[in-house]
Write an enzyme that holds these catalytic residues in place. Structure first.
Site, short mmCIF file in Angstrom:
data_model
loop_
_atom_site.label_atom_id
_atom_site.label_comp_id
_atom_site.label_asym_id
_atom_site.label_seq_id
_atom_site.Cartn_x
_atom_site.Cartn_y
_atom_site.Cartn_z
N ASN A 148 30.44 35.33 -18.59
CA ASN A 148 30.19 36.67 -19.14
C ASN A 148 31.36 37.09 -20.03
OD1 ASN A 148 27.67 37.44 -18.07
ND2 ASN A 148 28.60 37.77 -16.06
N CYS A 169 21.84 33.06 -16.50
CA CYS A 169 22.28 34.13 -15.62
C CYS A 169 21.39 34.15 -14.39
CB CYS A 169 22.19 35.47 -16.36
SG CYS A 169 22.68 36.89 -15.36
N HIS A 170 21.99 34.48 -13.24
CA HIS A 170 21.24 34.47 -11.98
C HIS A 170 20.21 35.58 -11.88
CE1 HIS A 170 25.54 33.49 -11.53
NE2 HIS A 170 25.12 32.46 -10.84
#
Length: 433
Positions: A148, A169-170
Site C-alpha cells: 500500500n 488486496c485481501h
C-alpha cells in the site's frame, strides 16, 4: 529453473502465507523461491521458516536468499512486492503525529489521506529502482504488488514504468464472507460482482438463484445499526446512504470520506465506533509479539502450512497450467469502468490463464459510487504527479483534494502541514528539500 521473487521477504508472516502457498502448489514445484530484503536478520528468518515448510510439506521448490536485489530478480518469471518503506519508526509515527498537531486525526493512513500521500512519496523512488532492475534482468516478469498505497503504486508501475503489474488486496475475497457472517446470512451459492477502486470497491450485485439479496442485507444492517456499537458501523452507514456495500473495512473508510472524523463533531467517533490511531496500535502490538511469533514461525522445525486465500499462488498456477482462475485485481482502467478516468487504477474482476491477467469490462458504476471513487482518485493522480515532477506544489494539491483533510483544515494549514511533513521525513524525501 523458473523463479518467483519476493521483495520485502522480511515480512515473515505474510511470506509464510504467500510463499507457503507456492510451496504447496503442484504446478510450481520446479520453481526457485528467491527472497530479498534489506534487513539481513529478517531475511534469514524467512529463509529458515520457508525451509521448514518445504521439509514438512515435501515441496521440491528451491529456497534461496539474496542480498543483491538485481541478482534476486535476474531471470524471474514472477515478482511479489511487499515492502514498507520507512517502517513504523520513524515514518509511520511521523505520518500520524505531525497531522495531530493540526487537529487532523487518522485511523490507518496507508491509502489516501495525508498519511497515504507521504507513504506513496517515499515508496515510489524505491519502485523506480525496482523497475530499472526489472527492465535489465527480467523484462517479461509479472509484477504482483501487495504494497500500500495500492492504487497509486500499481498505477505508477504500470503506466509510468511500463511494467506488467497487477495489484492484489485481501479486501475483495473477504468482503462477502465477512458481510454475510456479520448479518447471519448464508453465503453459499451467492452470485457477486465487485468493482471500483482499491479499498473503495463496491459490492454491485449479491443474488442467489436470480433473487436480489440487497433488500435483506440492508434490512439486517439497519437493525444491527440500531442495536448498538459494532465493528462495521461506517460501512453500514455508507451502504444505507449510498446504496452499496464497500469492500474495505470501516476503520479504513472512516478516513476516506469527509463525514466521520470531525473535530467539530467528536460524538461521531463514538457513534460510529471509529478507532483513531489504529494502525500505530497494530504496529506496536506486532513488534511486542514478534519474539513469540518468531519462535512459532522460525524456531519450529515441524512448521506446517495450509494454503491460504491469497491470490498470488492461484495466479501463478493458472498461468502455468492454463486452467482459468478469477481474481479481483488492480489494473489500469483504460475504459473498464466508463465513468472513472482512464488513467486511474481500478479494482475489477480479472480472469487469469496462460495469456496472463485479463480484466473484465464493467461499464458505468452507479453515479454516486463513481463520484465517491473520483474524490479519492483525484488525490491519487496528483500524488503521482508530485512523484514524477518532484514539485512540492503537487503535494499540496493532492492534500487539498483529499476529502478528509480538506474537510478539517484550511488551505494554509494544509500547506503548512505538508511542509512540516516534508521537513520531518528528511532523508526519506530528499527530492522535495
Amino acid at each position: 529453473m523458473d523463479k518467483i521473487v519476493f521483495l520485502g521477504a522480511g515480512s515473515t508472516v505474510f511470506a509464510k502465507n504467500v510463499l507457503g502457498d507456492c510451496l504447496l502448489t503442484p504446478a510450481l514445484q520446479d520453481f526457485e523461491i528467491a527472497l530479498f530484503d534489506i534487513n539481513p536478520e529478517r531475511l534469514r528468518d524467512s529463509e529458515t521458516m520457508l525451509n521448514n515448510i518445504r521439509t514438512t510439506s515435501g515441496s521440491k521448490c528451491r529456497i534461496k536468499a539474496y542480498t543483491d536485489r538485481k541478482e534476486a530478480l535476474r531471470g524471474a518469471k514472477y515478482a511479489i512486492n511487499a515492502i514498507q518503506v520507512g517502517g513504523y519508526d520513524p515514518c509511520t509515527i511521523t505520518d500520524f503525529e505531525i497531522p495531530k498537531k493540526y487537529g487532523l486525526r487518522q485511523t490507518i493512513a496507508d491509502t489516501v489521506g495525508i498519511g497515504g500521500i507521504f507513504r506513496n512519496l517515499r515508496t515510489i523512488p524505491v519502485l523506480e529502482q525496482f523497475a530499472a532492475d526489472i527492465r535489465e534482468v527480467c523484462p517479461d516478469v509479472l509484477f504482483i504488488n501487495y504494497t500500500n498505497p495500492m492504487a497509486v503504486l500499481t498505477n505508477y508501475m504500470s503506466r509510468h514504468e511500463g511494467i506488467n503489474t497487477v495489484g492484489l488486496c485481501h479486501s475483495v475475497q473477504v468482503c462477502v464472507p465477512h458481510l454475510f457472517e456479520a448479518l447471519g446470512m448464508d453465503p453459499e451459492g451467492v452470485r457477486t460482482r465487485i468493482a471500483g477502486i482499491n479499498h473503495m470497491a463496491w459490492l454491485l450485485e449479491a443474488s442467489r438463484d436470480g433473487v436480489d439479496l440487497y433488500p435483506e442485507i440492508k434490512k439486517r444492517a439497519m437493525e444491527k445499526q440500531k442495536e448498538g456499537k459494532h465493528h462495521d458501523m461506517v460501512r453500514f452507514e455508507l451502504m444505507l446512504k449510498f446504496g452499496y456495500y464497500v469492500t474495505e473495512s470501516s476503520e479504513h473508510n472512516a478516513e476516506y470520506h469527509p463525514y466521520f472524523i470531525k473535530r467539530n463533531y467528536p460524538e461521531l467517533i463514538e457513534k460510529f465506533n471509529i478507532p483513531l490511531d489504529e494502525y500505530p496500535r497494530r504496529c506496536i502490538e506486532q513488534i511486542d509479539n514478534w519474539t513469540r511469533m518468531r519462535e512459532e514461525l522460525v524456531g519450529n522445525v515441524n512448521l506446517e502450512h495450509q494454503r491460504s486465500h491469497e491470490y498470488a499462488s492461484y495466479i501463478f498456477e493458472a498461468m502455468e497450467t492454463n486452467i482459468p482462475f478469477k481474481i479481483g485485481g488492480n489494473v489500469l482502467n483504460n475504459g473498464l469502468i466508463t465513468n472513472l478516468p482512464n488513467e486511474a487504477c481500478v479494482e475489477v474482476p480479472c480472469l487469469v490463464d496462460r495469456s496472463g491477467i485479463a480484466p473484465t469490462y464493467i461499464g458505468d458504476l452507479p453515479p454516486q459510487l463513481a463520484a465517491l471513487n473520483r474524490t479519492n482518485i483525484n488525490t491519487q493522480l496528483l500524488t503521482i504527479e508530485a512523484a514524477l515532477t518532484k514539485r512540492r506544489e503537487h503535494i499540496y494539491h493532492a492534500a487539498m483534494l483529499d476529502p478528509h483533510t480538506a474537510a478539517e483544515l484550511s488551505i494554509d494549514d494544509i500547506v503548512a502541514l505538508c511542509d512540516d511533513l516534508i521537513e520531518a521525513h528528511g532523508e526519506w524525501l530528499p527530492a522535495y528539500h
